[in-house]
Scaffold this active site. Structure first.
Site, PDB file in Angstrom:
ATOM      1  N   ASP A  11      -3.375   4.457  -1.850  1.00  0.00           N
ATOM      2  CA  ASP A  11      -4.653   5.146  -1.071  1.00  0.00           C
ATOM      3  C   ASP A  11      -4.734   5.934  -1.376  1.00  0.00           C
ATOM      4  O   ASP A  11      -4.047   7.084  -0.286  1.00  0.00           O
ATOM      5  CB  ASP A  11      -3.678   4.161   0.262  1.00  0.00           C
ATOM      6  N   THR A  19     -11.901   6.074  10.287  1.00  0.00           N
ATOM      7  CA  THR A  19     -11.951   6.455  11.598  1.00  0.00           C
ATOM      8  C   THR A  19     -11.724   7.389  12.513  1.00  0.00           C
ATOM      9  O   THR A  19     -11.508   6.945  13.503  1.00  0.00           O
ATOM     10  CB  THR A  19     -11.010   4.746  12.098  1.00  0.00           C
ATOM     11  N   LYS A  28      -7.031   8.263  -1.140  1.00  0.00           N
ATOM     12  CA  LYS A  28      -8.778   8.570  -1.188  1.00  0.00           C
ATOM     13  C   LYS A  28      -9.090  10.125  -1.969  1.00  0.00           C
ATOM     14  O   LYS A  28      -9.921  10.927  -1.302  1.00  0.00           O
ATOM     15  CB  LYS A  28      -8.672   8.634   0.823  1.00  0.00           C
ATOM     16  N   ARG A  74       2.572  -1.467  10.843  1.00  0.00           N
ATOM     17  CA  ARG A  74       3.931  -1.133  12.076  1.00  0.00           C
ATOM     18  C   ARG A  74       3.768  -2.703  12.579  1.00  0.00           C
ATOM     19  O   ARG A  74       4.799  -2.970  13.068  1.00  0.00           O
ATOM     20  CB  ARG A  74       2.558  -0.155  13.356  1.00  0.00           C
ATOM     21  N   LYS A  80       0.635  -0.741   0.458  1.00  0.00           N
ATOM     22  CA  LYS A  80      -0.152   0.242   0.200  1.00  0.00           C
ATOM     23  C   LYS A  80       1.132   1.334  -0.364  1.00  0.00           C
ATOM     24  O   LYS A  80       1.731   1.460   0.687  1.00  0.00           O
ATOM     25  CB  LYS A  80      -0.681   0.531   1.005  1.00  0.00           C
ATOM     26  N   ASP A  93     -13.374  14.066  -5.861  1.00  0.00           N
ATOM     27  CA  ASP A  93     -13.574  15.644  -6.498  1.00  0.00           C
ATOM     28  C   ASP A  93     -14.499  15.989  -6.945  1.00  0.00           C
ATOM     29  O   ASP A  93     -15.219  14.362  -8.092  1.00  0.00           O
ATOM     30  CB  ASP A  93     -12.039  15.999  -6.999  1.00  0.00           C
TER      31      ASP A  93
HETATM   32  O1  C5P Z   1       0.509   0.925  11.732  1.00  0.00           O
HETATM   33  P1  C5P Z   1      -1.217   0.187  10.923  1.00  0.00           P
HETATM   34  O2  C5P Z   1      -0.988  -1.536  10.882  1.00  0.00           O
HETATM   35  O3  C5P Z   1      -2.123   0.316  12.105  1.00  0.00           O
HETATM   36  O4  C5P Z   1      -1.361   1.012   9.913  1.00  0.00           O
HETATM   37  C1  C5P Z   1      -2.167   0.905   9.315  1.00  0.00           C
HETATM   38  C2  C5P Z   1      -2.683   1.431   7.892  1.00  0.00           C
HETATM   39  O5  C5P Z   1      -4.136   1.402   8.048  1.00  0.00           O
HETATM   40  C3  C5P Z   1      -2.055   2.919   7.660  1.00  0.00           C
HETATM   41  O6  C5P Z   1      -1.626   3.022   5.952  1.00  0.00           O
HETATM   42  C4  C5P Z   1      -3.822   3.811   7.927  1.00  0.00           C
HETATM   43  O7  C5P Z   1      -3.412   5.077   7.217  1.00  0.00           O
HETATM   44  C5  C5P Z   1      -4.002   2.090   7.158  1.00  0.00           C
HETATM   45  N1  C5P Z   1      -5.725   2.993   8.146  1.00  0.00           N
HETATM   46  C6  C5P Z   1      -5.857   3.148   9.564  1.00  0.00           C
HETATM   47  N2  C5P Z   1      -7.290   2.886   9.255  1.00  0.00           N
HETATM   48  C7  C5P Z   1      -8.381   2.990   8.642  1.00  0.00           C
HETATM   49  C8  C5P Z   1      -8.298   3.627   6.990  1.00  0.00           C
HETATM   50  C9  C5P Z   1      -6.540   3.264   7.046  1.00  0.00           C
HETATM   51  O8  C5P Z   1      -5.210   2.074  10.088  1.00  0.00           O
HETATM   52  N3  C5P Z   1      -9.020   3.203   8.848  1.00  0.00           N
END
Ligand code: C5P
Length: 231
Positions: free
Chosen positions: A58, A114, A60, A207, A31, A63
């Site tokens: 990603d 979220t 998003k 992460r 991603k 427009d």
């Molecule tokens: O590090 P982690 O597993 O929390 O990262 C989740 C990924 O998903 C990040 O790229 C974050 O921007 C994305 N994301 C999220 N929650 C959402 C939409 C996207 O954590 N609702």
């Protein structure tokens, strides 16, 4: 089989490519989000494609319909396979995006970010809400009716969305953690097993892999947990 998407949430293209070189085909998709794309753009996408990586862009998009349609075409030309856009862009925007994609890139709708709670949504839209969840489901229905291929949602909503959207739709869930793993700043988290069992088709992992001492081993454990959810 659920697809594992590793989020390249790193500040530089060099770090992104290093991670991809380490993980290789262990991840099904990578991603690229707003930060990395704004820094490194199409040349990074080309470098990832040269390595055989499948890409979830990603951005998003939100427009006017014509602008979004042209951006969708540009993403498809870079051989991106998954692309996000906001359901709140409305039916005309979603339909223009679907027509521009023409099956060459799958579109995923973001419903309510979220990061927004009920009072934020009420402030933005100027009306009272029953619940954010109800808005998420309503907007997912709008996206489905416009011909979008799936949604991004927390694992907590995956079950409702799978029921609404049917077996073919993509239900893409971030916030994935192994049992006992560090939650970082996420509060609506799920294990890979639970997310898959609740209907997720794609898991976004950031992460839990990128900060692991051994990202390959961390991803293998996530794969094993996701596989357990299929049974
Ligand atoms: O590090 P982690 O597993 O929390 O990262 C989740 C990924 O998903 C990040 O790229 C974050 O921007 C994305 N994301 C999220 N929650 C959402 C939409 C996207 O954590 N609702």
């Amino acid at each position: 089989m659920a697809q594992l998407i590793v989020a390249l949430d790193v500040p530089s293209p060099t770090e992104a490519l290093d991670l991809v070189d380490r993980l290789g085909g262990e991840a099904d998709f990578y991603k690229v989000g707003l930060e990395l794309y704004t820094r490194a753009g199409p040349p990074l996408i080309a470098a990832l494609r040269e390595r055989g990586a499948r890409i979830f862009l990603d951005l998003k998009l939100h427009d006017i319909p014509n602008t979004v349609a042209r951006a969708v075409e540009a993403a498809a030309a870079m051989e991106v396979e998954l692309l996000t856009l906001h359901a709140t862009g409305g039916s005309a925007m979603l339909e223009a995006a679907r027509d521009a994609a023409d099956g060459s890139v799958d579109l995923l709708a973001v419903t309510v970010l979220t990061s927004l709670g009920a009072s934020d949504v009420e402030e933005i839209w100027g009306r009272e809400l029953h619940s954010v969840r109800e808005e998420v489901v309503r907007l997912a229905g709008l996206a489905r009716d416009a011909g979008v291929d799936g949604v991004v949602s927390s694992a907590q909503e995956a079950r409702d969305l799978r029921r609404l959207l049917g077996p073919e739709a993509h239900v893409v869930t971030p916030g994935i953690r192994l049992a006992g793993g560090d939650t970082h700043d996420q509060n609506r988290i799920a294990t890979p097993e639970a997310a898959v069992r609740d209907g997720a088709s794609h898991l976004v992992i950031g992460r839990a892999v990128t900060l692991a001492d051994d990202p390959v081993e961390a991803l293998a454990r996530i794969r094993a947990s996701a596989d357990a959810g299929e049974r």
